[in-house]
Design a protein around this motif. Structure first.
Motif, short mmCIF file in Angstrom:
data_model
loop_
_atom_site.label_atom_id
_atom_site.label_comp_id
_atom_site.label_asym_id
_atom_site.label_seq_id
_atom_site.Cartn_x
_atom_site.Cartn_y
_atom_site.Cartn_z
N PRO A 39 0.73 -0.75 0.02
CA PRO A 39 0.26 0.09 0.16
C PRO A 39 0.83 1.32 -0.05
N GLY A 40 0.39 2.50 0.57
CA GLY A 40 0.71 3.99 -0.89
C GLY A 40 1.92 4.13 -1.33
N PRO A 41 2.33 4.77 -2.00
CA PRO A 41 2.79 5.52 -2.83
C PRO A 41 3.86 4.21 -3.23
N LEU A 42 4.59 4.57 -4.98
CA LEU A 42 5.81 3.56 -4.89
C LEU A 42 6.48 4.33 -6.34
N THR A 43 7.32 4.29 -6.15
CA THR A 43 8.50 4.90 -6.86
C THR A 43 9.81 3.90 -6.98
N VAL A 44 10.02 4.05 -8.82
CA VAL A 44 11.15 2.96 -8.74
C VAL A 44 11.62 3.61 -9.96
N TYR A 45 13.30 3.51 -8.90
CA TYR A 45 13.92 4.10 -9.47
C TYR A 45 15.40 3.11 -10.29
N LEU A 46 14.83 3.35 -11.87
CA LEU A 46 16.22 2.24 -12.31
C LEU A 46 16.24 2.16 -13.02
N THR A 47 18.13 1.67 -12.87
CA THR A 47 18.82 2.26 -14.33
C THR A 47 19.60 1.10 -14.68
N GLY A 48 19.71 0.94 -15.73
CA GLY A 48 20.39 -0.41 -16.42
C GLY A 48 20.67 0.08 -18.18
N GLN A 49 20.64 -0.97 -18.52
CA GLN A 49 20.47 -1.07 -20.71
C GLN A 49 19.72 -1.59 -20.63
N LEU A 50 18.86 -1.83 -21.98
CA LEU A 50 17.50 -2.74 -22.65
C LEU A 50 18.56 -3.20 -24.40
N HIS A 51 18.03 -4.27 -24.16
CA HIS A 51 18.71 -5.09 -25.73
C HIS A 51 16.84 -5.37 -25.68
N LEU A 52 16.76 -6.06 -27.37
CA LEU A 52 16.24 -6.90 -28.26
C LEU A 52 16.49 -7.67 -28.01
N ASP A 53 15.17 -9.20 -27.20
CA ASP A 53 15.03 -10.66 -28.12
C ASP A 53 15.08 -10.78 -29.65
N ARG A 54 16.09 -11.33 -29.58
CA ARG A 54 16.11 -12.14 -31.11
C ARG A 54 14.60 -12.25 -31.83
N ARG A 55 14.36 -12.88 -31.14
CA ARG A 55 12.94 -13.81 -31.46
C ARG A 55 11.91 -13.10 -31.99
N GLN A 56 12.21 -12.00 -30.98
CA GLN A 56 10.27 -11.78 -30.90
C GLN A 56 10.52 -9.76 -31.06
#
Length: 440
Positions: A67-84
């Motif tokens: 319950p209550g407010p949620l904040t997600v601090y997200l640091t990283g890198q993105l890739h595509l899967d080769r199938r989809q």
């Protein structure tokens, strides 16, 4: 009511690492929890270079259910899967060849947050994309769900060396002052301090809400915002304010256990006993003011808030009745197979789960999956996979052999068409169904 903060920093170990994601965590950890959250008090969960997608999912799900407010601090890198060709958040073991199995699908994040309110849910992101992911995201946007507040940037791959999470470090430095301004203001303050580091980036600033347009801008030379381009919205109309269900991803429950030391208070959800992550296919199901109905809320009204309040109060029939009225209205206005109507059918399937009725929930999810397939959606579309996964999960919770035998063949037929992301799902259904049919 305390808030919840999830600090997630992830990047591969080895040559595939594009950004020193974990390097931002000491700076964020130095900020007072209440400031990170924007609430009076907050529970903070920190994940540094996690190894397994399921482990991340478990923490995210527990945070989303709090319950209550949620904040997600997200640091990283993105890739595509080769199938989809879908964006994934790379984890410590991710390589170019194993993205589909070792990285966290971006749509899992969207799905876990889809039933929360944008008024108390925010993503703050500092992401770097490899060449393929960057091309995909600049063409299609980064789908976080149109009603989740999202602020931050996506950067292209660095020309040389390891990139720095400059945006998130700047956000953390600003927060160390002891004051958290509105996230839109914080975002602009951070960008003004690092114009060179964000030059050519995709800048995300989307406050969420039923009518918010949400834009992403590309910062040209000098770092100033460029021409706005629409963020690609999620399919359907996300519900707001209803507790997040046990989303099987792949298809077994993966809820945090009671007594989990994550810092997030985890309790049983309405109608759902606490679960545990499945070790193998055998563990499926072995472990969560009344507006006028229309296809879509208007004038700022939010029927999901009323439904959420009814669920919290144990008024499951009232919650389902209200959702049924909106489903009927959406079907009249847009058609029974429309995204608007399917959204309310999904809400009702979740409500059956909260009410402790796995038979009704399983039946509803099977119907949603069939409707999506009949509408021409692909068997590996996220909404189709999610519907079959949820049906499978709820089928495993049915204790009465008669309805389990009745629904098993339909689930098996769907599993032939929609095998899902985890091997052994169809075999699990066939094995369990064989046992049911052999029983007296």
């Amino acid at each position: 009511m305390p808030g919840t903060v999830l600090l997630l920093a992830a990047s591969p170990v080895g040559r595939g690492r594009l950004v020193d994601a974990a390097g931002v965590l000491p700076v964020l950890a130095a900020v007072a929890p209440a400031v990170l959250s924007g609430a009076d008090t907050a529970n903070v969960v920190e994940l540094a270079d996690p190894l397994e997608p399921q482990a991340v999912l478990t923490r995210l799900r527990a945070a989303a259910a709090a319950p209550g407010p949620l904040t997600v601090y997200l640091t990283g890198q993105l890739h595509l899967d080769r199938r989809q060709h879908r964006p994934h958040l790379a984890l410590a073991r991710t390589t170019a060849a194993t993205v589909r199995y070792t990285a966290l699908p971006w749509h899992w994040i969207r799905e876990e947050l889809r039933l929360r309110s944008a008024a108390d849910t925010a993503l703050v992101v500092d992401l770097h994309a490899d060449a393929e992911a960057w091309k995909h995201i600049t063409a299609h946007g980064l789908d976080c769900g149109p009603y989740t507040a999202v602020y931050g940037r996506v950067a292209p791959p660095a020309r040389r060396g390891l990139a720095e999470p400059a945006y998130m470090k700047t956000v953390a430095t600003l927060l160390r002052s002891g004051h958290r301004p509105p996230l839109g203001t914080l975002h602009e303050q951070a960008l003004s301090r690092i114009p060179e580091e964000t030059r050519g980036n995709l800048l995300l600033a989307h406050a969420g809400g039923w009518t918010a347009a949400g834009t992403a801008t590309t910062a040209p030379a000098g770092g100033a915002p460029g021409v706005a381009a629409p963020v690609i919205p999620a399919q359907g109309i996300p519900a707001q304010g209803i507790p997040v269900p046990e989303l099987p991803a792949p298809w077994g429950p993966a809820a945090a256990r009671p007594g989990d030391q994550s810092g997030v208070p985890v309790g049983d959800r309405p109608g759902e006993p606490a679960g545990r992550p499945p070790a193998d296919p055998e563990s499926v199901g072995d472990p969560s003011a009344d507006p006028e109905p229309s296809g879509r809320p208007s004038g700022g009204s939010d029927p999901h808030a009323a439904i959420s309040a009814a669920v919290r109060g144990g008024l499951h029939e009232e919650a389902d009745g209200l959702a049924a009225r909106y489903e009927e209205a959406a079907a009249r206005e847009h058609g029974a197979g429309s995204e608007q109507a399917l959204h309310w059918r999904e809400v009702r399937a979740d409500l059956a789960m909260f009410a402790g009725d796995p038979v009704r929930s399983c039946r509803a999810w099977l119907a949603v999956a069939e409707a999506r397939l009949a509408a021409g959606q692909a068997a590996d579309a996220p909404a189709v996979e999610a519907a079959v996964d949820r049906a499978h999960h709820q089928w495993g919770r049915i204790e009465d052999p008669a309805p389990a035998r009745e629904l098993g063949p339909a689930l098996a037929r769907l599993r032939l068409r929609v095998p899902g992301r985890r091997r052994g799902a169809l075999e699990n259904v066939q094995r369990q169904l064989g046992r049911l049919q052999a029983a007296p």
